[in-house]
Motif scaffolding. Structure first.
Motif, PDB file in Angstrom:
ATOM      1  N   ASP A   1      -7.209  -5.748   0.429  1.00  0.00           N
ATOM      2  CA  ASP A   1      -5.938  -5.043   0.503  1.00  0.00           C
ATOM      3  C   ASP A   1      -5.478  -4.993   1.971  1.00  0.00           C
ATOM      4  OD1 ASP A   1      -3.755  -3.566  -0.279  1.00  0.00           O
ATOM      5  OD2 ASP A   1      -4.889  -1.792  -0.908  1.00  0.00           O
ATOM      6  N   GLY A   2      -4.215  -4.667   2.173  1.00  0.00           N
ATOM      7  CA  GLY A   2      -3.708  -4.400   3.516  1.00  0.00           C
ATOM      8  C   GLY A   2      -3.712  -5.574   4.467  1.00  0.00           C
ATOM      9  N   GLU A   3      -3.780  -6.784   3.947  1.00  0.00           N
ATOM     10  CA  GLU A   3      -3.801  -7.952   4.840  1.00  0.00           C
ATOM     11  C   GLU A   3      -2.455  -8.169   5.519  1.00  0.00           C
ATOM     12  OE1 GLU A   3      -3.529 -12.430   5.647  1.00  0.00           O
ATOM     13  OE2 GLU A   3      -2.192 -10.994   4.690  1.00  0.00           O
ATOM     14  N   ASP A   4      -1.383  -7.892   4.774  1.00  0.00           N
ATOM     15  CA  ASP A   4      -0.051  -8.287   5.247  1.00  0.00           C
ATOM     16  C   ASP A   4       0.785  -7.131   5.770  1.00  0.00           C
ATOM     17  OD1 ASP A   4       1.172 -10.671   5.711  1.00  0.00           O
ATOM     18  OD2 ASP A   4       1.472 -11.194   3.616  1.00  0.00           O
ATOM     19  N   TYR A   5       0.143  -6.017   6.162  1.00  0.00           N
ATOM     20  CA  TYR A   5       0.894  -4.891   6.701  1.00  0.00           C
ATOM     21  C   TYR A   5       0.858  -4.926   8.238  1.00  0.00           C
ATOM     22  CZ  TYR A   5       3.139  -0.347   5.924  1.00  0.00           C
ATOM     23  OH  TYR A   5       4.046   0.679   5.835  1.00  0.00           O
ATOM     24  N   GLY A   6       0.885  -6.118   8.777  1.00  0.00           N
ATOM     25  CA  GLY A   6       0.802  -6.260  10.224  1.00  0.00           C
ATOM     26  C   GLY A   6       2.121  -6.016  10.928  1.00  0.00           C
ATOM     27  N   GLN A   7       2.034  -5.871  12.217  1.00  0.00           N
ATOM     28  CA  GLN A   7       3.196  -5.574  13.062  1.00  0.00           C
ATOM     29  C   GLN A   7       4.300  -6.606  12.830  1.00  0.00           C
ATOM     30  OE1 GLN A   7       2.260  -5.694  17.224  1.00  0.00           O
ATOM     31  NE2 GLN A   7       4.023  -4.472  17.817  1.00  0.00           N
TER      32      GLN A   7
ATOM     33  N   LYS B   1       1.106   3.770  13.068  1.00  0.00           N
ATOM     34  CA  LYS B   1       0.337   5.021  12.982  1.00  0.00           C
ATOM     35  C   LYS B   1       0.367   5.658  11.594  1.00  0.00           C
ATOM     36  CE  LYS B   1      -0.230   4.425  17.362  1.00  0.00           C
ATOM     37  NZ  LYS B   1      -1.428   3.676  17.824  1.00  0.00           N
ATOM     38  N   SER B   2       1.065   5.059  10.624  1.00  0.00           N
ATOM     39  CA  SER B   2       1.011   5.577   9.266  1.00  0.00           C
ATOM     40  C   SER B   2      -0.373   5.301   8.680  1.00  0.00           C
ATOM     41  CB  SER B   2       2.100   4.928   8.401  1.00  0.00           C
ATOM     42  OG  SER B   2       1.893   3.530   8.306  1.00  0.00           O
ATOM     43  N   ARG B   3      -0.755   6.084   7.683  1.00  0.00           N
ATOM     44  CA  ARG B   3      -2.065   5.927   7.048  1.00  0.00           C
ATOM     45  C   ARG B   3      -1.881   5.197   5.726  1.00  0.00           C
ATOM     46  NH1 ARG B   3      -6.220   6.838  10.417  1.00  0.00           N
ATOM     47  NH2 ARG B   3      -7.509   7.087   8.541  1.00  0.00           N
TER      48      ARG B   3
ATOM     49  N   ASP C   1      -2.342  -7.760  -1.590  1.00  0.00           N
ATOM     50  CA  ASP C   1      -1.156  -7.003  -1.197  1.00  0.00           C
ATOM     51  C   ASP C   1      -0.051  -7.950  -0.749  1.00  0.00           C
ATOM     52  OD1 ASP C   1      -2.884  -7.578   1.128  1.00  0.00           O
ATOM     53  OD2 ASP C   1      -1.280  -6.606   2.258  1.00  0.00           O
ATOM     54  N   THR C   2       1.151  -7.401  -0.533  1.00  0.00           N
ATOM     55  CA  THR C   2       2.282  -8.231  -0.111  1.00  0.00           C
ATOM     56  C   THR C   2       2.990  -7.616   1.092  1.00  0.00           C
ATOM     57  OG1 THR C   2       3.718  -7.122  -1.731  1.00  0.00           O
ATOM     58  CG2 THR C   2       2.695  -9.202  -2.396  1.00  0.00           C
TER      59      THR C   2
ATOM     60  N   PRO D   1       0.814  -1.215   0.000  1.00  0.00           N
ATOM     61  CA  PRO D   1       0.000   0.000   0.000  1.00  0.00           C
ATOM     62  C   PRO D   1       0.851   1.271   0.000  1.00  0.00           C
ATOM     63  CG  PRO D   1      -0.938  -1.608   1.492  1.00  0.00           C
ATOM     64  CD  PRO D   1       0.373  -2.177   1.023  1.00  0.00           C
ATOM     65  N   ASN D   2       0.364   2.271  -0.738  1.00  0.00           N
ATOM     66  CA  ASN D   2       1.017   3.570  -0.894  1.00  0.00           C
ATOM     67  C   ASN D   2       2.201   3.532  -1.855  1.00  0.00           C
ATOM     68  OD1 ASN D   2      -0.843   4.330   1.036  1.00  0.00           O
ATOM     69  ND2 ASN D   2       0.647   4.756   2.641  1.00  0.00           N
TER      70      ASN D   2
END
Length: 339
Positions: free
Chosen positions: A185-191, A107-109, A134-135, A72-73
């Protein structure tokens, strides 16, 4: 694929986890082998089910990887989103982006695009097929180049590749049931593993969380849902995941029985497996659509995912067209037999 290395980070309420982990046996004796109730398949009229083209699915996985990491982004993310939307439209589906922002663990958007495709939008009797596109932004399970993003050929790409081939077949010969495909989307942007912050329970699956709270159609509902995640690796096996069994055991039985009937019992194992938090959790818990997760599980180590998971090894080398076919043909057999 959502993090599962430390289970407690991503389980929901304790009561639910106990039921999901310990109350979802595939057979009364706990052997992991199917019992009569689980294996009986109701007679169905002969239907003309198309043959899943594994090479077509493989090509769609490769096309995604060629864009580079779909984070994302990023520019690659934007280009791949437009490609996937255009491909589904070319195949004859009604397609729209669901765009929104979600806060990441740091905290990023994140500007997210869920890709929602429908076949026969007028019918209210529908089933939902889903995957994430997403990746992972980091290789936090690797031993080197940890801060670099991964290709995500299997973790993201494989499920989408299968669903695009399923979409192609369904458009050629429309089934009785209406179908929606959602690419989250955004599934894999975890901590990540290297984060020093306190564990955040819901940092993964951001696209499905957004969709579940902002349905693309007011009052949207489906008869059931099937989520694909990490479904293309060489030698991959799929166990009966705990949350799927808790929320939708009858759908697990339907899919696993169909896989066995058509020669894929070596892939779809009648074996209990722990619950994980993936996109299907939010579909079940928030929207109430009974949804299962077909996700790779290592029978020998009793762990989810392969050694390539969240590493730079998650590239086209791990993808096997035969695995894509086992999952894709099973989906087609299930869909075309719905009445």
């Amino acid at each position: 694929m959502a993090q599962a290395g430390v289970w407690s980070k991503f389980f929901a309420a304790t009561g639910l986890c106990c039921m999901a982990l310990f109350g979802c046996e595939p057979s009364p004796d706990g052997s992991g082998q199917p019992n009569n109730a689980a294996t009986s398949v109701s007679p169905v009229a002969d239907v003309n089910v198309p043959s899943f083209n594994q090479d077509s699915a493989y090509g769609w996985v490769r096309s995604q990887v060629e864009f580079g990491p779909r984070i994302p982004n990023s520019e690659a993310h934007e280009k791949c989103a437009n490609f996937l939307k255009a491909e589904l439209e070319r195949l004859g589906w009604s397609v729209a982006f669901q765009e929104g922002e979600m806060p990441a663990f740091d905290k990023s958007r994140l500007k997210l695009k869920n890709i929602i495709a429908s076949l026969n939008t007028d019918s209210k009797d529908r089933i939902l097929l889903a995957s994430h596109w997403d990746t992972r932004p980091w290789a936090d399970q690797d031993t080197g180049r940890i801060m670099e993003p991964i290709d995500g050929a299997n973790d993201g790409g494989s499920g989408v590749g299968i669903l695009l081939e399923v979409a192609r077949q369904l458009a050629i010969s429309k089934p009785t049931i209406s179908v929606d495909i959602i690419l989250f989307d955004g599934e894999d942007y975890g901590q990540p593993e290297f984060s020093n912050d306190p564990p955040q329970e819901h940092s993964y699956c951001l696209g499905s969380q957004y969709w579940a709270r902002n349905l693309h159609t007011s009052g949207y509902f489906a008869r059931y849902g099937i989520l694909l995640d990490m479904v293309g690796a060489k030698g991959a096996r799929f166990a009966r995941e705990g949350r799927s069994m808790y929320y939708a055991e009858n759908i697990v039985n339907k899919v696993w029985n169909m896989a066995a009937k058509h020669g894929y019992s070596d892939r779809f194992l009648y074996q209990k497996a722990p619950a994980i938090t993936d996109d299907h959790y939010y579909i079940n818990e928030i929207v109430g659509i009974p949804t299962i997760d077909i996700v790779e599980y290592a029978e020998d180590t009793r762990k989810y995912f392969g050694a390539y998971w969240h590493t730079h090894q998650d590239n086209m080398e791990v993808i096997d067209p035969l695995t894509l076919r086992a999952v894709g043909q099973t989906l087609l057999e299930v869909i075309y037999r719905e009445q």
